[in-house]
Scaffold this motif. Structure first.
Motif, PDB file in Angstrom:
ATOM      1  N   PHE A 329       0.823  -1.210   0.000  1.00 17.13           N
ATOM      2  CA  PHE A 329       0.000   0.000   0.000  1.00 17.13           C
ATOM      3  C   PHE A 329       0.857   1.260   0.000  1.00 17.13           C
ATOM      4  O   PHE A 329       0.381   2.347  -0.322  1.00 17.13           O
ATOM      5  CB  PHE A 329      -0.891  -0.017   1.251  1.00 17.13           C
ATOM      6  CG  PHE A 329      -2.043   0.939   1.182  1.00 17.13           C
ATOM      7  CD1 PHE A 329      -3.058   0.738   0.280  1.00 17.13           C
ATOM      8  CD2 PHE A 329      -2.105   2.032   2.035  1.00 17.13           C
ATOM      9  CE1 PHE A 329      -4.128   1.613   0.212  1.00 17.13           C
ATOM     10  CE2 PHE A 329      -3.177   2.919   1.971  1.00 17.13           C
ATOM     11  CZ  PHE A 329      -4.192   2.703   1.061  1.00 17.13           C
ATOM     12  N   GLY A 331       3.069   2.024   2.785  1.00 18.35           N
ATOM     13  CA  GLY A 331       3.534   2.365   4.126  1.00 18.35           C
ATOM     14  C   GLY A 331       4.547   1.334   4.600  1.00 18.35           C
ATOM     15  O   GLY A 331       5.112   0.593   3.796  1.00 18.35           O
ATOM     16  N   SER A 332       4.773   1.318   5.901  1.00 20.74           N
ATOM     17  CA  SER A 332       5.687   0.331   6.440  1.00 20.74           C
ATOM     18  C   SER A 332       5.171  -0.140   7.790  1.00 20.74           C
ATOM     19  O   SER A 332       4.336   0.519   8.403  1.00 20.74           O
ATOM     20  CB  SER A 332       7.079   0.919   6.611  1.00 20.74           C
ATOM     21  OG  SER A 332       7.078   1.856   7.669  1.00 20.74           O
TER      22      SER A 332
ATOM     23  N   GLY B  47       0.310   0.599   7.159  1.00 22.42           N
ATOM     24  CA  GLY B  47       1.111   1.823   7.207  1.00 22.42           C
ATOM     25  C   GLY B  47       0.388   3.031   6.619  1.00 22.42           C
ATOM     26  O   GLY B  47       1.006   3.903   6.020  1.00 22.42           O
ATOM     27  N   ILE B  48      -0.929   3.086   6.792  1.00 19.13           N
ATOM     28  CA  ILE B  48      -1.718   4.186   6.216  1.00 19.13           C
ATOM     29  C   ILE B  48      -1.327   5.524   6.845  1.00 19.13           C
ATOM     30  O   ILE B  48      -1.300   6.551   6.172  1.00 19.13           O
ATOM     31  CB  ILE B  48      -3.233   3.927   6.430  1.00 19.13           C
ATOM     32  CG1 ILE B  48      -3.633   2.612   5.773  1.00 19.13           C
ATOM     33  CG2 ILE B  48      -4.068   5.069   5.880  1.00 19.13           C
ATOM     34  CD1 ILE B  48      -5.038   2.146   6.115  1.00 19.13           C
ATOM     35  N   GLU B  50       1.421   6.659   7.514  1.00 18.99           N
ATOM     36  CA  GLU B  50       2.602   7.276   6.890  1.00 18.99           C
ATOM     37  C   GLU B  50       2.260   8.009   5.591  1.00 18.99           C
ATOM     38  O   GLU B  50       3.089   8.711   5.033  1.00 18.99           O
ATOM     39  CB  GLU B  50       3.653   6.195   6.625  1.00 18.99           C
ATOM     40  CG  GLU B  50       4.177   5.594   7.926  1.00 18.99           C
ATOM     41  CD  GLU B  50       5.206   4.499   7.696  1.00 18.99           C
ATOM     42  OE1 GLU B  50       6.130   4.411   8.506  1.00 18.99           O
ATOM     43  OE2 GLU B  50       5.079   3.735   6.717  1.00 18.99           O
ATOM     44  N   LEU B  51       1.031   7.793   5.095  1.00 25.09           N
ATOM     45  CA  LEU B  51       0.634   8.450   3.843  1.00 25.09           C
ATOM     46  C   LEU B  51      -0.174   9.723   4.115  1.00 25.09           C
ATOM     47  O   LEU B  51      -0.595  10.404   3.195  1.00 25.09           O
ATOM     48  CB  LEU B  51      -0.219   7.495   3.000  1.00 25.09           C
ATOM     49  CG  LEU B  51       0.482   6.205   2.548  1.00 25.09           C
ATOM     50  CD1 LEU B  51      -0.496   5.281   1.836  1.00 25.09           C
ATOM     51  CD2 LEU B  51       1.644   6.531   1.627  1.00 25.09           C
ATOM     52  N   ARG B 365       7.985   3.643  14.037  1.00 25.78           N
ATOM     53  CA  ARG B 365       7.736   5.086  13.951  1.00 25.78           C
ATOM     54  C   ARG B 365       8.669   5.782  14.944  1.00 25.78           C
ATOM     55  O   ARG B 365       8.728   5.395  16.110  1.00 25.78           O
ATOM     56  CB  ARG B 365       6.285   5.432  14.287  1.00 25.78           C
ATOM     57  CG  ARG B 365       5.211   4.547  13.653  1.00 25.78           C
ATOM     58  CD  ARG B 365       5.290   4.501  12.144  1.00 25.78           C
ATOM     59  NE  ARG B 365       4.039   4.024  11.573  1.00 25.78           N
ATOM     60  CZ  ARG B 365       3.841   2.801  11.079  1.00 25.78           C
ATOM     61  NH1 ARG B 365       4.801   1.919  11.076  1.00 25.78           N
ATOM     62  NH2 ARG B 365       2.676   2.479  10.560  1.00 25.78           N
TER      63      ARG B 365
END
Lengths: 347, 374
Positions: A329, A331-332, B47-48, B50-51, B365
């Motif tokens: 997607f 991210g990580s 990891g949403i 981070e967007l 993070r």
């Protein structure tokens, strides 16, 4: 950071053994380090490698043992017999050695059909032939009905270490590539579905096989082959966490590159299980120097078991002792070691 | 994987993220609460976070069924499990939640017959198979799981299965949201409403949030693109000064929900005067109990339970985490005394708990890493 600090010794605080202690995750590690190593520790056992490496008068031998309990005894793609041979042979192979001989000890439960036992032993014989080993010693015990789970098999093996390679977590360097030899999670899902209580109508075959040919194909890389493992119990995630914990390095996986069969991915999605934590019995993870990675891939792909080999990630210096995943997607996230036992016991 | 990969496309995610960047109202900081623990889990798994653009913060809400059960109710469950001749059944996560005298798993090691089931119907099946034993099902969850408990009760009544009862802890989603919006210490700009609950209750029950509190709401699905798109829909409403209830999850959620599921709940359960929530205290008319017609299947009426209100462990800040006041990594015991292996509070136990989601997925993070022992 804590580079020089000695690793904390885990403490076993549980009063009784739970299924979690057998799941291959954190609880298993605590049990092994805080109880077994505490009592039995010695320079051969302490590294907790797949095999102990023994110097026998100038000859380097690899030695390992493995107990096998699986329900059901037969599943698509294998049975407890082939599993008991391949699992142990693979532990020798990923130690950089050629498997030579096996021993097998059987605990049989009163009432086990002889025809089942014959099928299982015949399947062991075939797996041993394919792996190029012989069963050189054995033992049999019978226990009362209700105390044996049908049958359990414990195998041990000795192998001859290949002089060209020297493997270990301490050999891994930032920049090295992480290679996976094929699809992930096939064995664990095959067994879970074969139990029949999940009511999923899909057939998945176990990948149970000897991976010595794949390992041997990589031995030619010499010192550029850094580390080998077969990601069994606890899956790829747990195996790589063992590496990052031992080396202090970071592994970054690319979710898009990870090979997972469509049926396995779908079954995992439905059950809420992450295929990264599901057991494999015929797969190899290899860490190789970056400039030899293409060569390593090419050698693996010449063998049918390695046809789906791919580069799944890369080793980095930081963040320390962590496995990360770049999600498809964008991210990580952290890929932690398995906690407790969210899955039914499978090997 | 068909019907899944389409909702996880990295390419579409990048496009949405850049639209989101442009939609952000200039110079404003926005705080959006994702109410549901399922969303929290998806946010960290993919990891949403981070967007998301700078200035937009996601705040985790109370929508985790296991997390909101207070210590006293866990103690009641343990006491029921220890009753003679009882088989006590529960969803898996609930077994590990610590009560003041241990968890259900601890009760099992002391000899209680505690079993995990995937559905209340499995518990009813166990009652049929063990007519000489008494079966109790530990019912938890919002309107998402209440219909399956309701259907099971109707079936037990129709078949006159008398060795089966339900320890009912079902709750409703509206009252805790009102409690959070009324709390002076938290300023929220909008809410992502839970998709699965809404499949049952519809999108209409959130109208009060828009009309009375002037905050926009978007009902969202659980795939990463669903969540990102819902954030964009909220930001667009905020930028335009609108406060409406919108439905992003149209492939599942109808405005009126699922009338048959609501009917089954209505037939079997009624609102309690008050129910205690972990972290939120007692909230009037927020929990469900069995109706008098089902008294014979109500474990609270068939057995004596302590029924006490028990405070949380002193070090535990789950209450503040559930109200969005403390981030999991700001809790004093997060990752040290409280880990998934040895949880102190519920938020670290449940897969949907915010602490477990951060611990399992979010430790890279930068703001959080220094808190955790490697």
């Amino acid at each position: 950071m804590s580079e020089q600090a000695p690793r904390r010794k885990p403490r076993l605080r549980d009063e009784r053994i739970t299924l979690g202690h057998g799941a291959g995750g954190k609880a298993t590690h605590t049990l092994v380090e805080a109880l077994f190593l505490e009592e039995l520790g010695n320079p051969l056992l302490d590294p907790l490698g797949d095999s102990a490496l023994i110097d026998a008068g100038g000859t380097k031998l690899a030695f390992t043992t493995d107990a096998h309990v699986v329900q059901p005894l037969f599943f698509p793609g294998g049975d407890i017999g082939s599993l008991a041979v391949n699992g142990t042979v693979n532990d020798i192979a990923v130690s950089g050695a050629r498997p030579l001989v096996l021993s097998a000890a059987f605990v049989l439960e009163e009432g086990l059909p002889v025809s089942d036992l014959r099928r299982i032993v015949a399947s062991m014989a075939e797996a041993a032939r394919e792996a190029g080993v012989v069963v050189a010693a054995g033992d049999t015990k019978v226990v009362e009905r209700g105390r044996g789970d049908g049958l359990t098999v414990t195998t041990a093996a000795i192998g001859l270490v290949d002089e060209r390679v020297s493997l270990g977590a301490e050999k891994v360097r930032p920049g090295d590539k992480v290679i996976v030899s094929g699809t992930l999670g096939d064995h664990g899902m095959a067994v879970m579905i074969a139990r029949g209580n999940l009511e999923l109508e899909v057939e998945i075959e176990s990948d149970s096989a000897s991976i010595f040919p794949l390992c041997e194909a990589l031995f030619a890389l010499g010192a550029d082959l850094r580390w080998l493992r077969d990601p069994t119990r606890g899956g790829l995630a747990t195996t790589l966490n063992e590496l990052t914990e031992a080396s202090g390095l970071c592994v970054v996986l690319d979710e898009k590159a990870l090979p997972v069969r469509e049926q396995v991915a779908a079954a995992c999605e439905i059950l809420g299980i992450d295929p990264l934590y599901v057991a494999n019995e015929g797969k190899l993870i290899a860490i190789v120097a970056a400039d030899r990675a293409d060569e390593a891939l090419a050698s693996l792909r010449t063998h049918p078991l390695g046809a789906g080999a791919c580069i799944a990630g890369v080793v980095e210096a930081e963040p320390e002792s962590l496995v990360l995943l770049q999600t498809a997607f964008g991210g990580s996230r952290v890929v932690d070691m398995l906690v407790g036992d969210p899955l039914p016991r499978i090997c | 994987m068909k019907y899944v990969d389409e909702f996880r496309s990295g390419e579409l995610a990048r496009a949405l993220a850049s639209e989101l960047e442009q939609a952000m109202p200039l110079g404003r900081e926005l705080a959006i609460m994702e109410v549901c623990g399922g969303h929290t889990h998806a946010i960290y798994k993919h990891g949403i976070d981070e967007l998301l653009p700078r200035g937009l913060e996601l705040v985790h809400g109370p929508g985790c069924p296991v997390c909101v059960i207070p210590v006293g109710r866990v103690d009641d469950a343990v006491s029921l499990a220890l009753e003679p001749n009882v088989i006590f059944t529960t969803f898996g996560d609930m077994m590990r939640v610590p009560g003041s005298k241990g968890s259900l798993l601890d009760a099992r090691s002391r000899g209680a017959d505690v079993r995990m089931v995937y559905s209340p119907l499995d518990a009813l099946e166990l009652a049929r198979a063990n007519p000489e034993r008494e079966l109790i099902f530990f019912a938890i969850g919002f309107e998402t799981t209440a219909p399956s408990t309701a259907v099971t009760l109707l079936q037990a009544r129709d078949e006159a299965i008398s060795n089966f009862s339900v320890f009912c802890n079902h709750v409703t989603i509206g009252p805790p949201l009102r409690a959070i919006l009324d709390a002076p210490e938290l300023r929220l700009d909008g809410l992502i409403a839970p998709g699965h609950v809404s499949a049952v209750i519809g999108s209409r029950p959130y109208e009060f949030i828009a009309s009375e509190y002037g905050r926009p709401v978007v009902v969202a699905g659980f795939e990463p693109l669903d969540i990102l798109q819902s954030v964009l829909m909220l930001v667009r409403q905020l930028a335009a000064g609108r406060a409406e209830v919108e439905n992003q999850y149209t492939r599942v959620v109808r405005e009126n929900g699922n009338p048959r599921a609501l009917e089954a709940i209505e037939q079997t359960m009624e609102l309690r005067d008050s129910f205690e929530w972990r972290g939120l205290g007692s909230i009037p008319r927020s929990g469900l109990r069995l109706r008098d017609e089902f008294a014979g299947w109500d474990a609270e009426r068939r057995y004596k339970v302590p029924g006490l209100s028990v405070p949380d462990h002193k070090a535990c800040q789950c209450g503040q985490v559930l109200r969005g006041l403390v981030k999991p990594w700001e809790c004093k015991v997060f990752g040290t005394a409280c880990t998934p292996e040895r949880p102190i509070g519920t938020c670290m136990v449940s897969a949907e708990g915010a602490c477990a989601a951060y611990y399992n997925y979010g430790r890279n993070r930068p703001t959080r890493r220094d808190k955790i022992q490697a």
